[in-house]
Design an enzyme around this catalytic site. Structure first.
Site, PDB file in Angstrom:
ATOM      1  N   ASP A  61     -32.525 -24.666 -25.822  1.00 52.06           N
ATOM      2  CA  ASP A  61     -31.124 -24.349 -25.582  1.00 52.06           C
ATOM      3  C   ASP A  61     -30.435 -24.834 -26.834  1.00 52.06           C
ATOM      4  O   ASP A  61     -30.224 -26.041 -27.014  1.00 52.06           O
ATOM      5  CB  ASP A  61     -30.578 -25.077 -24.354  1.00 52.06           C
ATOM      6  CG  ASP A  61     -29.171 -24.609 -24.037  1.00 52.06           C
ATOM      7  OD1 ASP A  61     -28.337 -24.584 -24.966  1.00 52.06           O
ATOM      8  OD2 ASP A  61     -28.895 -24.251 -22.879  1.00 52.06           O
ATOM      9  N   HIS A  62     -30.121 -23.920 -27.744  1.00 52.16           N
ATOM     10  CA  HIS A  62     -29.734 -24.387 -29.075  1.00 52.16           C
ATOM     11  C   HIS A  62     -28.429 -25.186 -29.076  1.00 52.16           C
ATOM     12  O   HIS A  62     -28.173 -25.941 -30.000  1.00 52.16           O
ATOM     13  CB  HIS A  62     -29.720 -23.233 -30.097  1.00 52.16           C
ATOM     14  CG  HIS A  62     -28.490 -22.392 -30.048  1.00 52.16           C
ATOM     15  ND1 HIS A  62     -28.284 -21.427 -29.106  1.00 52.16           N
ATOM     16  CD2 HIS A  62     -27.389 -22.377 -30.829  1.00 52.16           C
ATOM     17  CE1 HIS A  62     -27.105 -20.855 -29.310  1.00 52.16           C
ATOM     18  NE2 HIS A  62     -26.542 -21.415 -30.357  1.00 52.16           N
ATOM     19  N   HIS A 107     -25.982 -22.844 -21.935  1.00 54.40           N
ATOM     20  CA  HIS A 107     -25.223 -23.692 -22.852  1.00 54.40           C
ATOM     21  C   HIS A 107     -24.079 -24.473 -22.185  1.00 54.40           C
ATOM     22  O   HIS A 107     -23.936 -25.667 -22.384  1.00 54.40           O
ATOM     23  CB  HIS A 107     -24.615 -22.854 -23.979  1.00 54.40           C
ATOM     24  CG  HIS A 107     -25.601 -21.954 -24.659  1.00 54.40           C
ATOM     25  ND1 HIS A 107     -26.913 -22.309 -24.882  1.00 54.40           N
ATOM     26  CD2 HIS A 107     -25.470 -20.712 -25.197  1.00 54.40           C
ATOM     27  CE1 HIS A 107     -27.525 -21.323 -25.515  1.00 54.40           C
ATOM     28  NE2 HIS A 107     -26.680 -20.354 -25.711  1.00 54.40           N
TER      29      HIS A 107
HETATM   30  C1  BG6 Z   1     -26.405 -17.355 -27.879  1.00 56.87           C
HETATM   31  C2  BG6 Z   1     -25.833 -16.195 -27.130  1.00 56.87           C
HETATM   32  O1  BG6 Z   1     -27.272 -18.090 -27.054  1.00 56.87           O
HETATM   33  O2  BG6 Z   1     -25.349 -18.202 -28.307  1.00 56.87           O
HETATM   34  C3  BG6 Z   1     -24.840 -15.440 -27.986  1.00 56.87           C
HETATM   35  O3  BG6 Z   1     -26.884 -15.330 -26.731  1.00 56.87           O
HETATM   36  C4  BG6 Z   1     -23.784 -16.355 -28.536  1.00 56.87           C
HETATM   37  O4  BG6 Z   1     -24.233 -14.383 -27.257  1.00 56.87           O
HETATM   38  C5  BG6 Z   1     -24.441 -17.560 -29.192  1.00 56.87           C
HETATM   39  O5  BG6 Z   1     -23.033 -15.637 -29.483  1.00 56.87           O
HETATM   40  C6  BG6 Z   1     -23.406 -18.579 -29.599  1.00 56.87           C
HETATM   41  O6  BG6 Z   1     -24.045 -19.577 -30.337  1.00 56.87           O
HETATM   42  P1  BG6 Z   1     -23.336 -20.276 -31.551  1.00 56.87           P
HETATM   43  O7  BG6 Z   1     -24.295 -21.328 -31.990  1.00 56.87           O
HETATM   44  O8  BG6 Z   1     -23.077 -19.228 -32.566  1.00 56.87           O
HETATM   45  O9  BG6 Z   1     -22.069 -20.825 -30.973  1.00 56.87           O
END
Ligand code: BG6
Length: 514
Positions: free
Chosen positions: A201-202, A264
Site C-alpha cells: 500500500d504505497h 490508502h
Molecule cells: C493509486 C491509485 O493507488 O494511488 C490512483 O490507483 C491514485 O488512482 C494514486 O492516483 C495516488 O497516489 P499518489 O502517490 O500519487 O498520491
C-alpha cells in the site's frame, strides 16, 4: 524455509534511529515492461543505489512476455528512469546499476520459463553473491497472479534454502470485495506463507504517513489530547487534479471507493486512530491497526445515503484549463455509474473515539492536489475571550502527507495593537526546510523494507479483509438496481458535490480548505 531466517531483520540502532538492513538478493519483477516497473520500480531501485543503500550484489530480473535481450532491457529502463527518477540520473551510478539488470522472457503460464528462471537465479547467486535470497514482485494485473504463483511453486521457487529467504510482493488491487480478497489470499498462501507475503500500500511508504506514529508516540504533548475528550472530529482528504489518465479499463470497475478508500485512506485512518503498539515490531503495529478497522461502525443499507456521498466529475475547468467529463474519457462507458469522488462520515466505536466523527473524502479532478489529515480539537470554554463570540476558532493539527510534507498547528494569538483582537496563527513544520533533503519515494522505502524482511509498512491479510468487510455493504448498496443511493455530478475543478458539504454542515462543521 526456517522461521528464523525469515524474521532476521538485523535492526541497527544509530542514535535514535532504528533501521533494518537490506540483504543481497535477486528481485524478480513480473510485468517488467509495464508502467509500474518503468515509472516507479526501476527508478526507485536506481535511487536506492544512488543513495548508496543498495547492496552491490542485488540483481534485478525483469520477467515479461516480449522477447528482448538484457542489453535492450537496460536501454529501455535507462530511458524511463531518466524520465521518472526522483534524482537526476548520474552516468557513473547508472552504468554500475545497469550491470545488475537482467531480462528473462517468458509467458506467465509457461512452466518451462520458470524452470529456466530457477537455473538463471542459481547462476546469478554463484556469480553475483545474492545468497539464494529471492524477492518476487507481482507488478501485473491480478488475473495473472494465480498462474505466476502456481508456477513459482511448481519450480520450487517459493521455498528458500536453509539460511536464505523467498518473499513475494503483491500489488493492489487486492481483490474487489471480501470474497475475492479471500480467494486471492488463498491463492497467495497456496505458495507463500503470510510472513513471506508483502502486500503493497504505497501510502504507507510516504514519509509523512510514517511520521504519524512518531508525532503521536515520540512526543508527550499530543497523546494525552488524542481522544474524544479533546478531539471534536478528524478529517482526511486525498484530492487529485488528475483524472482517470488512461486507466479507465481498471478504474471503471473500481471507482474511488475501491481504488483509494479501501486501502490508502483506511490505512491513514488506522495510523491516526490506533492505540500505541507494545513495540515497533511489524505485527505489534499491525495488530493495533486491524483493531481500528474492526471498530469501524459498519454502515447499514438504510444509513448509507446519510453517511456516504458519491460523486462523479462532469466537464469543468482546473487551473483555467477546460477538462472533459469522466463519462467522455477514453474507454469510459458514456453512462458510467463509477464514482470518482467519495465523502464518508465514519465512526470508530471504541472508548478512545466514542462520538468523534472521522470525515474522509477523496476525489479526482478536484481543484487542487493534496493529501492531508486534520485533527480538530474542541473549542475553548465559553468564558473569558470566548464570552462575547459564540466560539473561537478551533485548534487544528494538520498533517500534510503531500505535497509540502509537514505538520502545522493552528492556535489563537493576540494581534499586535492596543485592542484585544484574537486571530488564528499557525506553527508550521516543513520537511523540506527543517531537514533540507528530499524524502525518498514511497517505493524506495518499501522495496528496501521488503529486502530487509520488515513487513511493518505492508498490509497484513486480516487488515485487507477487514477493510473489505467495511466497504462491501456500501458497494452493495450502490450496485442495487433500484433504490441505490444517488450518484451526484459535480463540475471538474470543484470540491465534489454540494451533498459532501452538507454531510458536515448537518453536524455544524465544514471541510477544511486545502
Ligand atoms: C493509486 C491509485 O493507488 O494511488 C490512483 O490507483 C491514485 O488512482 C494514486 O492516483 C495516488 O497516489 P499518489 O502517490 O500519487 O498520491
Amino acid at each position: 524455509m526456517s522461521k528464523s531466517s525469515e524474521t532476521q531483520t538485523n535492526p541497527l540502532r544509530e542514535g535514535l534511529a532504528t533501521r533494518t538492513v537490506p540483504q543481497a538478493c535477486s528481485v524478480v519483477i513480473f510485468g517488467a515492461t509495464g508502467d509500474l516497473t518503468m515509472r516507479k520500480l526501476i527508478p526507485a531501485l536506481y535511487n536506492i543505489a544512488a543513495d548508496g543503500e543498495l547492496p552491490p550484489a542485488v540483481s534485478v530480473i525483469g520477467f515479461a512476455r516480449r522477447k528482448k535481450t538484457d542489453e535492450e532491457f537496460r536501454k529501455e529502463q535507462e530511458e524511463s528512469t531518466r524520465k521518472f527518477s526522483r534524482q537526476a540520473v548520474r552516468d557513473e551510478i547508472w552504468n554500475g546499476f545497469a550491470q545488475a539488470l537482467f531480462y528473462h522472457p517468458s509467458e506467465f503460464h509457461d512452466a518451462a520459463g520458470y524452470k529456466s528462471l530457477a537455473e538463471r537465479l542459481d547462476k546469478i547467486d554463484r556469480e553475483r553473491g545474492t545468497g539464494g535470497n529471492r524477492l518476487f514482485y507481482l507488478a501485473v494485473a491480478p488475473d495473472q497472479f494465480e498462474s505466476i504463483l502456481k508456477n513459482l511453486k511448481e519450480a520450487g521457487l517459493n521455498k528458500a534454502r536453509e539460511g536464505s529467504w523467498a518473499r513475494v510482493i503483491v500489488e493492489k488491487p487486492f481483490g474487489t470485495d471480501l470474497a475475492t480478497a479471500r480467494e486471492l489470499n488463498a491463492v497467495v498462501h497456496n505458495a507463500f506463507a503470510e510472513n513471506q507475503t508483502y502486500r503493497i500500500d504505497h501510502f504507507l511508504g510516504k514519509e509523512t504517513a510514517q511520521n504519524i506514529l512518531v508525532l503521536r508516540f515520540a512526543n508527550s504533548i499530543f497523546e494525552p489530547l488524542w481522544n474524544s475528550r479533546y478531539v471534536d472530529h478528524v478529517q482526511i482528504t486525498a484530492a487529485e487534479t488528475l483524472g482517470v489518465e488512461g486507466r479507465a479499463g481498471y478504474y471503471e470497475g473500481a471507482g474511488a471507493m475501491r481504488d483509494m478508500v479501501q486501502n490508502h485512506l483506511l490505512q491513514l485512518l488506522c495510523l491516526v486512530a490506533m492505540e500505541a503498539p507494545t513495540d515497533l515490531g511489524a505485527d505489534s503495529i499491525r495488530d493495533e491497526k486491524v483493531k481500528v478497522v474492526k471498530s469501524l461502525r459498519r454502515l447499514q443499507p438504510d444509513n448509507i445515503a446519510e453517511d456516504v456521498v458519491r460523486g462523479q466529475y462532469a466537464e469543468g475547468a482546473i487551473n483555467g484549463k477546460n477538462v472533459p467529463a469522466y463519462r467522455t474519457e477514453k474507454n469510459v462507458n458514456p453512462e458510467s455509474k463509477t464514482e470518482t469522488f467519495v465523502a464518508l462520515r465514519l465512526r470508530v466505536d471504541n472508548w478512545r473515539w466514542a462520538n468523534v466523527p472521522f470525515y474522509v473524502r477523496v476525489g479526482k479532478r478536484l481543484p487542487k492536489s493534496g493529501t492531508e489529515i486534520s485533527v480538530h480539537f474542541k473549542g475553548a470554554p465559553l468564558v473569558l475571550f470566548n464570552k462575547e463570540a459564540t466560539s473561537l476558532d478551533q485548534n487544528v493539527l494538520v498533517i500534510r502527507i503531500q505535497p509540502d510534507e509537514g505538520i502545522s498547528l493552528r492556535m489563537q494569538a493576540k494581534m499586535p495593537g492596543t485592542s484585544f483582537r484574537i486571530e488564528p496563527v499557525k506553527m508550521d513544520f516543513h520537511y523540506g526546510t527543517s531537514f533540507g533533503k528530499a524524502s525518498p519515494e514511497a517505493y524506495e522505502r518499501l522495496l528496501l523494507d521488503a529486502m530487509s524482511g520488515d513487513a511493518t509498512l505492508f498490509a497484513r491479510r486480516d487488515e485487507v479483509e477487514e477493510a473489505w468487510a467495511f466497504v462491501d455493504p456500501i458497494e452493495n448498496a450502490w450496485a442495487q438496481k433500484e433504490n441505490a443511493p444517488p450518484l451526484y455530478d459535480h463540475p471538474a475543478g470543484s470540491w465534489g458535490p454540494e451533498e459532501a458539504d452538507e454531510l458536515l454542515a448537518r453536524d455544524g462543521r465544514a471541510w477544511r480548505r486545502l
